[in-house]
Structures are given as structure tokens and as C-alpha cells.
Design an enzyme around this catalytic site. Structure first.
Site, PDB file in Angstrom:
ATOM      1  N   ASP A   1     -60.908 -36.096 -26.623  1.00  0.00           N
ATOM      2  CA  ASP A   1     -62.230 -35.545 -26.243  1.00  0.00           C
ATOM      3  C   ASP A   1     -62.225 -34.029 -26.333  1.00  0.00           C
ATOM      4  O   ASP A   1     -62.998 -33.347 -25.679  1.00  0.00           O
ATOM      5  CB  ASP A   1     -62.616 -36.053 -24.856  1.00  0.00           C
ATOM      6  CG  ASP A   1     -61.618 -35.637 -23.753  1.00  0.00           C
ATOM      7  OD1 ASP A   1     -61.919 -35.835 -22.618  1.00  0.00           O
ATOM      8  OD2 ASP A   1     -60.504 -35.111 -24.140  1.00  0.00           O
ATOM      9  N   ASP A  37     -63.874 -29.336 -23.883  1.00  0.00           N
ATOM     10  CA  ASP A  37     -63.216 -30.576 -23.434  1.00  0.00           C
ATOM     11  C   ASP A  37     -64.192 -31.381 -22.631  1.00  0.00           C
ATOM     12  O   ASP A  37     -64.862 -30.831 -21.753  1.00  0.00           O
ATOM     13  CB  ASP A  37     -61.979 -30.255 -22.589  1.00  0.00           C
ATOM     14  CG  ASP A  37     -61.110 -31.476 -22.374  1.00  0.00           C
ATOM     15  OD1 ASP A  37     -59.927 -31.472 -22.905  1.00  0.00           O
ATOM     16  OD2 ASP A  37     -61.591 -32.458 -21.776  1.00  0.00           O
ATOM     17  N   LEU A  38     -64.371 -32.610 -22.871  1.00  0.00           N
ATOM     18  CA  LEU A  38     -65.334 -33.438 -22.143  1.00  0.00           C
ATOM     19  C   LEU A  38     -64.745 -33.816 -20.801  1.00  0.00           C
ATOM     20  O   LEU A  38     -63.578 -34.213 -20.690  1.00  0.00           O
ATOM     21  CB  LEU A  38     -65.661 -34.701 -22.922  1.00  0.00           C
ATOM     22  CG  LEU A  38     -66.465 -34.501 -24.192  1.00  0.00           C
ATOM     23  CD1 LEU A  38     -66.710 -35.844 -24.899  1.00  0.00           C
ATOM     24  CD2 LEU A  38     -67.839 -33.848 -23.886  1.00  0.00           C
TER      25      LEU A  38
END
Lengths: 316, 785
Positions: free
Chosen positions: B701, B658-659
């Protein structure tokens, strides 16, 4: 059938009706030889509608009628016929009515016994060819010539008178006067019997009448004549009685009178008129010459178309 | 017979004479030397005694002339005299001429020796003729001419009587009648006095007697002449008696054939001399006897009347006929001859005609047969046949044509098109006819027509051609209509098929049963690049690419042979070498017997579709933005990886990525920049991984990586570090620099307990949260509690 052949051959059989047949008129004077035609008219053998008979007083009148055009034909002597031709009217002989065989004669007073005794005498005769011919023949027979006698012209109706008044010593005459003179004491010295076939009475028709439209009528006249002649031969008594009045004889005189003439029948006619050398032609020639000599004709007749036997009956 | 002077004196004298006669006869009898008395038979038309008395003086006179003979007078009527003559009872006969001719013919009496002569008015003269008289009562107005005798009653002595019937009947006949048929005859018999009686007593209207009888009777006082009138009176003044007929010679005196010639001659001479014997003649009352007359006239009368002896029709010999009717006969023969010739000709002609007729009949029959045949032919032909003349008038047509107009030929002939169809059609027909005539040759047109008989329509191909006869004369325009409806439909079908073949978007390939190409269409050429000429006679295998193996083609052929069709996709090679994908259907074309004659292959170039398919595939399995596999592919890859791990005995790591701080970037720089960041980071991160690893984007994301072929859990740590590094590098885009970091959660497979992909992902997700809790930009391995 008969009609057809008749038409086809123009034999002139009666009862067929013609294409406008025209009648003819025949002039004739009173004479024994012409009497059959008159008898035929009285007995109904001659149809007056087809042939009219014009009775004249004399042959001269008949000739005049012919020349005038009042008649189409005439019963004439052969010499009269030649005269008519000489006058410029062409005629032809279609029938011989009769031939004098003694009816014409030279009657002399009692005392003149022989022909030669005529020398220096007065001889009367009709100033006609007949008279001249008879006189000439008589003189020839007598061995005399014209200068040996004193010719005296007298017509037939005056013969009796001349005889009575002694104007003539002899006279060339004919019936019925001849018989009368003989009865008066005359002597017959010469007759036509001595010159046969010379004095001939004929039926002469104008040439212009001898055409198609008149042919039947002419044939009818000829046939009627023969019918009457036939009756005369077959039943002379009846014929004699019937002719007597018109002829001016008594019935008993009729038959003797006919003894002087020959009535030639159909066959005789063919002999006289027809064939290669018709007998009549010879007589005509002789007559013509004689008439020329006697100044009765201006010139000789050529005899061309003189005789015409086509109108004689074909059956007899 | 002459009138008799019946005075006393005469009577007495007669008596004496007859007595003397008788004595003479008697006296003579024993003396044979003088011979038999000569009998003179005399017809009595008055009474016999009267006649006998009258003629006695003749016997006396003859005796005087011929002293050595005796003479006897016997009187008879007609029949008695005939009998006497026939039986030779008399030697001489004195009778009427007609009777004489009869007897003469029958018994051969001599020619008349003399004819009786009577006195005329003048007794010096003789009459040798007599006739018949017709008289009626003077007051009888209805009878004037001889024709009036018709229908009247006529008294006669007998029909044999010459002057008492025959002569008068002859006169009547000359007028054209027949007295015996047209009048009633009352026969009184001799003497003729009876006739006068009959008329006077009204038993008859007309009487016929001999001439002189009436005068005799008047002289005897038995008749008043005023009582009677004479019919058909002959005006002959010379004849002394009343007369109604012609006159004929008086009675003949004739000898019998057996009479001695000398006697006959002497008697004849005596008769001629009789008129000198005035006493005798006066006594008898005659004039005498004259020369025998000619009785032909009488014979003619009898003949014409057809009375005896001429009642037998005279035999007209052929010669007579010939002579009489020569010319008519010749004409008739000629006509008959001509007629016969004509008849003969006619017969000959007739025979010829019969033969000709027979011939003609045969010909006619032949013609009829021929016509019937032709008619049947024309009628049987399925085509419409008609003939019109130059004016468009129908001359003939056949049964099929009748159906077209809906009328019989008889009704059509003589009419024109305008009588049967609408004007427009008729005009067009006419126009075509004119064209054909102008062209003077065949003219072809196609037209749809409606049949009047049942309303069905046909497409007719009509041939119009001017028809001429043998002489070259124009007869009319012949029309032949051929039904081409089906053919047209077939043609159209064929045309359509051809069109389809040519214009189809599919490529069409036709081979024979051996697989040799016999036809291709344009689309084939467009797809394969081979022209028709290049393709013909070659095998479709020329299009083969390597993409399919032998087994593939073998299966294809097997299907074709077995089922007669095959369809599927394959990759072929164009002429230029380019590969292309086609969807192909092959059908076997079988004949009626079921034998395969051709193969028809239809194919379409589906290369674009294939790409599209790939594209779709891609869209279905890959994230559109980053190009990374998407959730679906991830699931697939994960499953595969898990299976592979089990098979190979290796481990698989599932990394949930996950960004961090992405939202802040999105908010700061915009979504577009955010997308750029994602794309860049996705690329970088993928590069850090191995070929066999998968990096997928779940969305937003969130990423997941599947690391395969891990011998153990530690083996993935370097990969994780690389991932972190890659994610934390700044991304410059334009003039912007963006910086983020990643939080990773990791789970491993296989685990002690069974676990599926979903559970793995949940574990990894949980691990990620742990990482994020710990301070981000790190990884956390999942620990199973």
C-alpha cells in the site's frame, strides 16, 4: 588329248575304253574274201573279246545264224543280204569284203568252145542268186535265154562230182572248185570279170546292233579286216603261208587264188558304200530286180538303209 | 642263201671254174674289146670262200647267156659291200633286203631286177620268202617264249643283219619291248656259224640266225638239231624251214646306177631264165630268180625299228601332222581357243576386279575412317550408349557404358542385363525396353545407378528408343544414359529455393538494380496486402509510412550501396492503410563482376511483437495491479524530474504515500477486495494530479508521487490535500464499502546540498512516518536538520 577328241568325236580310236562296249558275233563261212578276218584273228589284230567269229559251213548257215540271233552280223554275198532283209530282218552293209573279178566262172567241157555252143546243153549252177546271176549274165553274153539250156541246180560241194559224172556240160562255179575243173580239162567261157561290181561279198550287220554300245566292236572288226588285207598286199608271201592252212590250199595256191577277187581297201569301200551315189547301190538295185524275176525275192528291196559307211576307218 | 653241196666233185669243179674264171679274166685283160668283167657283189652270211664257191656257177651261167661279157663274183660282208657300192666297185648287187634298202637309199641302187627263189621241199616249187630264227640250247629251261629273251645274252652276227637280228628284234618289238635295250647283245660278226658256236659254247644263251642256216649246218654235220630248241616258232606248215618271225621276200638282185641299161636288161632276162638251167641252179643250190617282189614290208620293219636307213626320225611335215591328227588338232585348237578366250576374259575381269578392289579398298578405308570417327564420337560422348536387340541381348555399347557394367564391350555383347546387374534392376531395364518397343518411340526414365567399375553412383536420365535401319527394319532398342546428378541437384536446389521463396514466413521482395520490384512471394502479399501483379514493377516505397523520415531512408540506401546490406525495423503501411512494424533485411545480389543486379528484401511482420514489446515495457515499468508506474519507472521519472527541475529552476516534490488501515481492510474483506481498493484509490489519486506528475506504486500500500514544475514548496500543498481527500473517500465494491486514509511524507528537490533520488525517497519516507505519528491522514514536510 587323243582320247578326249576321240570321245568327243566318237572316232572310235582304240584304247579309250568305252561305256559298256558290247561285243558282236560275226558268222562267216570259209571263203577267200572272208579269210582276212580269220587271218586277223590268228595274228592278234582282231580281239576275240570284242568280235567273235562264228565259223559256219556255208553262207546259208551264216544266214540262219543271223536270223536266229546267234550272230549279230554275217559275211554274205550281196544277194544273200537282200534275202535276209526280205526275210524281215533289217541288216545293213558296213563293209565290202571282196568283189569277184573272175573268181566266179562258167567252166565248160572241152569241146564247147563258144558260149553260144551252150544251146541245148545242161548247165549246172548253184541255186543261189550268185549262180542265177552268173548264169543269166553268161546266157546274155551268149545271146541265149534260159529256155535254150537245161538248168541243173547243184551246190558247190557237188560240182566236182557232177562234172566227173558228166551230169553237166558246163557249170557256173567258183574257186577253188573252178581251178580244179579247169585243171580237169575245163574251159572257162565266162567269168565274173565280165560283170564287174556285181558279185560282191559284204559284211552285213543287224540294224539293231548298229547302235552306240556295239559301234566300237563293229569298227574293230572292219579295221581288223583292213589290217589283214593290208598285210596281204604288203607281205603277200607271209600272208599266203599264214592263210594256206585255214583255206585248205597250199601256200603256193593262195596267192593265185586271190587273183580272182579284188579286196577293196578303205578308199574303195568309201566309194562303194558312201557318198551321195554309192556304187554298190546300183548293183544292189540290179540284183534286187534280178532276184525278183527269179523269184528269189518276194518283192524288190527298197534299198533303204542298205549301205552304211559309218563304220569304215576314218584314218587310213 | 641256199645250202651248198660241198662234195668233192663240186669242190674240184669250183676250183676249175675259178681258175677258168681267173684265166678268163686274165685273158680278157689285154683284149679291150670284150670290156671289163661285170662284177656282181654278193653278201656273204656264211664264210666268204664258201659263198664265193657257191655263187660261181652264176657267173658261168651269165657268161653263157651273155657270151660277150665276163662276169665275176665278189663276196663281201656288210661294210665291205657298202663300201664297194659306194665306190662303184661292183655293177650288180645281191644282198639281203634290208641291206638292199639301205644301199638303195644311200647310193641309189636300181629297183630290184629279180628276187631270189629257193627250192621248196618240192624242188619244183620255189620259195621266195625267208625269215629269222631264234634258238636256244635245248636244255635251257628258262627260255621258252620270245618274252624270255629279256635280260639274256643274245648272239647275233651284227645289228645290221636283217635275218640275223633285225627281224627277230622286230618280233620282240611287236610284243612291246626293245631287244637292244632289254637284252645283252653279243655281236659275233659274219658268218652266222659264229652265232651257233656262241650258243653251243655257252657264250650266249640265245642265238639269232636266218632261216635255213640251222638246217644247213645240220646238213653239214656241224649241228645236232637236238641240242637246240626254237623260240617263238611260227606254225606255218607250208614253209619248209624253222621260223621264228614273219616271212619276207627273198634277196633282191639289183643293178648299180651306173650299170648300162642294156646290160641290166639282159642280165635280168638271163636271171629269169636261170631256172631252166638246172645245172646252174643245182650247183648254186637255188630254184632261180623270180619276179621282183615288193620290199615295202621290209622297209616297214626297218622304219618301225628305226634302223638305217630309217634311223633318222622321219620328217613329219606339218601337213602330215595335220592330216593324221586332224580332229584331235581341231579339238585342241578349239580348246586352246576357248582357253585363250577364257584367259582373256580372266585378264579383263582381273583388271576390272583390280579397279573394283581399289575402289572397294578406298571405300573400306572410308568406312573404317567413318567408323573410327563414329566410334570415337560415341566413345567421347559423355553419355552411356548401348544397343540391345528385341530379346534384350546387347549388340553394342560405348566406353562409358563399359564403366557402368564394369566389363569390356566384347564381354557385354551377346549377354543380357541379367548377367551383369541384380535381377530387380535387370527386370526393370527389360520392362522399360518393352515399353519403348511398344510405344515405338522414345521413352524417358530417371534412375539412380551404381557404376560397377568404381562404385560411384549417378543419376541417369535414360532415353530408350527403338532403332530401325534404313529399310525400317527393327534393329534393337537404343539406350542413351545422361548423367543428370548435378542437374538434379541443381534442380533440387532451385526447387528448394523456389519452395523457400514461396513458403517462407518472411515476405520476400526482389527488385532490380533500380529498385523496381520483379518478384514477390505470397507472404509479401499476406503482409502488405498487395498482390503480386499489383506489386510488380513498382517501388517498395509504396509501402512507406510516415513513421520514418527521409534521413532514415537515406541512411538505409547509403548502407545498401556501401555495404551491400541493411537491416533494421521500420513501420510500413499495408494496402488497407493499416500500419505494421517489420523487421527488414535487404541484400544486394552481385554478379561475377561485382555489379549489383538485384536487391532481395526479407521482412517479417513484427507488429505483434511490437505490442508485446510494449506490453513487456509496461510490465517492466508499471504495476500490474494498478497500472501505475512501478519502482523502476519511478526512479527514471524522478531522475528526469530532478534534471528538469534543475534546468527549469523549479522544484520537485517527492511524496511518499502510505495507506492507513489497509491491512484491516485486507483482513476484513480479503485480498481481492483489497486489490480492488488499491486499484480504485490509485485511479482516484492519479486523477488529482497533473499530467506531468507521476504516481507510482512501490508495492503493497505504498505509493510515491513526483510533483514537478513547482515554483516553490507551498505550491504542492493543494495537491497534497487533494491526494488526502482522494484516499479517504470510501470505495464501494459490490455490497462492501471500504474506507481508508493516507499518510504522506514530502521531500523537495533541489536542496541546499546535493542529494540523489534515493536520499530524496528516504527523506520522504521519513516524513511519512512523521505523518503517521501525528495521527495519520495528513502530510508532513521533511525538514532537513
Amino acid at each position: 588329248m587323243t582320247c578326249l577328241s576321240g570321245l568327243a568325236l566318237a572316232s572310235g580310236l582304240p584304247g579309250c575304253g568305252g561305256l559298256s562296249d558290247r561285243p558282236v558275233i560275226v558268222a562267216l563261212n570259209r571263203w577267200l574274201g572272208y579269210e582276212p578276218l580269220c587271218l586277223a584273228l590268228r595274228e592278234g589284230w582282231l580281239d576275240p573279246g570284242r568280235v567273235g567269229l562264228l565259223e559256219t559251213a556255208s553262207a546259208t548257215e551264216s544266214m540262219r545264224a543271223l536270223l536266229d540271233g546267234r550272230a549279230d552280223g554275217a559275211a554274205l554275198t550281196l544277194d544273200e543280204t537282200l534275202k535276209v532283209r526280205a526275210a524281215g530282218l533289217p541288216v545293213s552293209v558296213v563293209m565290202v569284203c571282196d568283189i569277184s573279178a573272175g573268181a566266179d566262172m562258167l567252166v565248160a567241157r572241152a569241146g564247147i568252145r563258144r558260149l553260144s555252143d551252150l544251146k541245148g546243153r545242161t548247165v549246172g549252177f548253184e541255186a543261189s542268186a550268185l549262180g542265177a546271176l552268173m548264169l543269166e549274165e553268161a546266157l546274155r553274153a551268149a545271146g541265149l535265154n534260159k529256155t535254150d539250156i537245161t538248168p541243173f541246180s547243184v551246190s558247190i560241194d557237188k560240182h566236182r562230182q557232177a562234172w566227173k559224172h558228166r551230169q553237166v556240160d558246163a557249170v557256173v562255179t567258183y574257186e577253188p572248185v573252178a581251178s580244179q575243173l579247169l585243171a580237169d580239162g575245163g574251159i572257162k567261157l565266162f567269168d565274173s570279170g565280165q560283170v564287174p561290181n556285181t558279185i560282191v561279198d559284204v559284211l552285213a550287220m543287224r540294224s539293231d546292233v548298229l547302235d552306240f554300245s556295239h559301234a566300237r566292236a563293229v569298227r574293230h572288226a572292219v579295221a581288223a579286216h583292213f589290217m589283214a588285207v593290208n598285210h596281204l598286199y604288203r607281205n603277200p608271201y607271209d600272208a599266203a603261208y599264214r592263210m594256206a592252212e585255214h583255206l585248205g590250199f597250199s601256200a603256193a595256191e593262195v596267192l593265185p587264188a586271190f587273183k580272182g577277187i579284188i579286196l577293196p581297201d578303205e578308199r574303195d569301200n568309201y566309194r562303194l558304200l558312201g557318198g551321195a551315189a554309192p556304187e554298190l547301190l546300183r548293183s544292189a538295185g540290179k540284183l534286187s530286180r534280178l532276184m525278183l524275176e527269179n523269184r528269189l525275192l518276194a518283192r524288190e528291196d527298197s534299198l533303204a538303209a542298205l549301205l552304211n559307211p559309218d563304220y569304215l576307218p576314218k584314218d587310213f | 642263201m641256199p645250202p651248198t653241196k660241198t662234195g668233192h666233185f663240186g669242190h674240184a669243179l669250183l676250183k676249175c671254174l675259178s681258175v677258168l674264171q681267173l684265166c678268163g679274166v686274165l685273158a680278157c685283160l689285154p683284149v679291150a674289146a670284150a670290156g671289163e668283167s661285170v662284177k656282181i657283189g654278193i653278201l656273204a652270211y656264211r664264210s666268204k670262200p664258201q659263198t664265193l664257191a657257191q655263187w660261181q656257177p652264176l657267173a658261168v651261167a651269165l657268161k653263157q647267156a651273155l657270151p660277150d661279157r665276163d662276169f665275176a663274183i665278189e663276196t663281201f660282208d656288210f661294210d665291205e659291200l657298202a663300201l664297194a657300192v659306194a665306190s662303184r666297185q661292183v655293177d650288180f648287187v645281191l644282198t639281203n633286203p634290208g641291206h638292199y634298202i639301205q644301199l638303195s637309199k644311200r647310193n641309189g641302187l636300181s629297183a630290184p631286177l629279180a628276187t631270189l627263189a629257193l627250192n621248196d621241199r618240192d624242188p619244183e616249187r620255189a620259195i621266195m620268202a625267208f625269215g629269222g630264227v631264234i634258238f636256244s640250247r635245248a636244255d635251257d629251261a628258262g627260255i621258252d617264249t620270245i618274252l624270255d629273251l629279256k635280260g639274256k645274252t643274245i648272239a647275233v652276227t651284227g645289228i645290221d643283219s636283217l635275218s640275223g637280228y633285225q627281224l627277230q628284234a622286230y618280233e620282240f618289238q611287236r610284243g612291246g619291248g626293245n631287244l637292244s635295250q632289254q637284252a645283252k647283245l653279243l655281236q659275233t660278226g659274219m658268218p652266222q656259224d659264229n652265232v651257233v658256236d656262241a650258243v653251243l659254247n655257252r657264250r650266249a644263251e640265245v642265238g639269232l640266225v636266218r632261216t635255213g642256216v640251222l638246217e644247213e649246218l645240220a646238213g653239214e654235220g656241224k649241228l645236232d638239231m637236238r641240242q637246240i630248241k626254237i623260240i617263238n616258232r611260227q606254225p606255218l606248215p607250208g614253209y619248209p624251214h624253222l621260223l621264228s618271225t614273219r616271212l619276207y621276200p627273198e634277196w633282191p638282185f639289183a643293178a648299180m646306177p651306173q650299170t648300162d641299161e642294156n646290160l641290166a636288161r639282159h642280165v635280168a632276162a638271163a636271171l629269169f631264165m636261170l631256172e631252166e638251167n638246172k645245172a646252174a641252179t643245182r650247183a648254186i643250190g637255188i630254184h632261180g630268180f623270180g619276179v621282183p617282189a615288193d620290199y615295202t614290208a621290209i622297209a616297214d620293219v626297218l622304219r618301225d625299228m628305226r634302223v638305217p636307213p630309217y634311223d633318222v626320225v622321219p620328217s613329219f611335215t606339218l601337213k602330215d601332222i595335220w592330216l593324221r591328227y586332224q580332229w584331235p588338232l581341231l579339238a585342241a585348237l578349239l580348246i586352246i581357243g576357248v582357253f585363250l578366250l577364257l584367259t582373256l576374259n580372266l585378264l579383263l575381269v582381273k583388271r576390272k576386279l583390280v579397279v573394283q578392289r581399289k575402289l572397294l579398298l578406298e571405300q573400306k578405308q572410308q568406312l573404317l575412317d567413318s567408323e573410327t570417327f563414329l566410334r570415337t564420337l560415341i566413345g567421347t560422348l559423355p553419355d552411356l550408349i548401348w544397343l540391345k536387340n528385341a530379346d534384350g541381348v546387347y549388340l553394342a555399347c560405348n566406353p562409358r557404358f563399359e564403366g557402368f557394367f564394369g566389363a569390356e564391350e566384347q564381354a557385354i555383347v551377346g549377354k543380357t542385363d541379367y548377367d551383369f546387374v541384380d535381377k530387380a534392376s535387370a527386370d526393370s531395364f527389360r520392362a522399360h525396353d518393352m515399353l519403348a518397343m511398344q510405344k515405338d518411340g522414345p521413352y524417358l526414365i530417371e534412375k539412380w545407378v551404381t557404376f560397377a567399375d568404381d562404385g560411384h553412383k549417378e543419376l541417369l536420365e535414360t532415353l530408350k528408343i527403338p532403332m530401325r535401319d534404313a529399310a525400317g527394319q527393327f534393329i534393337g532398342v537404343l539406350g542413351i544414359g545422361h548423367d543428370i546428378t548435378e542437374r538434379k541437384q541443381a534442380e533440387e536446389k532451385l526447387s528448394l529455393a523456389a519452395s523457400v521463396f514461396t513458403h517462407a514466413r518472411e515476405g520476400i521482395l526482389i527488385t532490380d538494380v533500380d529498385g523496381r520490384i520483379i518478384d514477390v512471394n505470397d507472404t509479401f502479399t499476406a503482409i502488405t496486402g498487395y498482390s503480386r501483379e499489383e506489386a510488380l514493377h513498382r517501388n517498395p516505397s509504396m509501402l512507406k509510412s510516415d513513421r520514418q523520415n527521409k534521413a532514415f531512408y537515406a541512411a538505409m540506401w547509403a548502407d545498401l550501396k556501401e555495404k551491400g546490406e541493411w537491416s533494421g525495423e521500420l513501420w510500413n503501411r499495408r494496402k488497407n492503410g493499416q500500419l505494421y512494424a517489420e523487421i527488414l533485411t535487404i541484400s544486394a545480389v552481385r554478379d561475377a563482376q561485382g555489379n549489383t543486379q538485384h536487391y532481395v528484401a526479407l521482412f517479417s511482420d513484427i507488429t505483434p511483437f511490437k505490442e508485446y514489446e510494449q506490453q513487456l515495457e509496461r510490465i517492466a515499468h508499471y504495476d500490474a495491479l494498478t497500472g501505475l508506474p512501478n519502482r523502476i519507472l519511478l526512479a527514471d521519472r524522478l531522475r528526469l524530474a530532478m534534471m528538469q527541475a534543475l534546468r527549469r529552476g523549479q522544484k520537485v516534490a517527492v511524496v511518499f504515500l502510505d495507506l492507513d488501515g489497509f491491512k484491516a481492510v485486507n483482513d476484513t474483506f480479503g485480498h481481492d477486495m483489497g486489490d480492488e481498493l488499491l486499484t480504485a484509490l490509485a485511479g482516484r489519486m492519479k486523477q488529482t494530479l497533473r499530467e506531468s506528475d507521476t504516481l507510482a506504486r512501490l508495492g503493497g500500500d505504498e505509493f510515491v508521487a513526483v510533483l514537478v514544475d513547482l515554483p516553490d514548496t507551498e505550491a504542492c500543498l493543494p495537491l497534497l490535500s487533494r491526494l488526502l481527500t482522494a484516499a479517504s473517500q470510501p470505495v464501494v465494491y459490490g455490497e462492501s464499502a471500504m474506507l481508508v486514509s493516507a499518510s504522506l511524507g514530502v521531500s523537495f528537490y533541489p536542496q541546499a546540498e546535493d542529494i540523489d533520488a534515493d536520499q530524496l525517497l528516504r527523506q520522504a519516507d521519513q516524513a511519512m512516518y512523521q505523518a503517521k505519528m501525528k495521527g495519520k491522514n495528513q502530510y508532513h514536510l521533511f525538514e532537513a536538520d
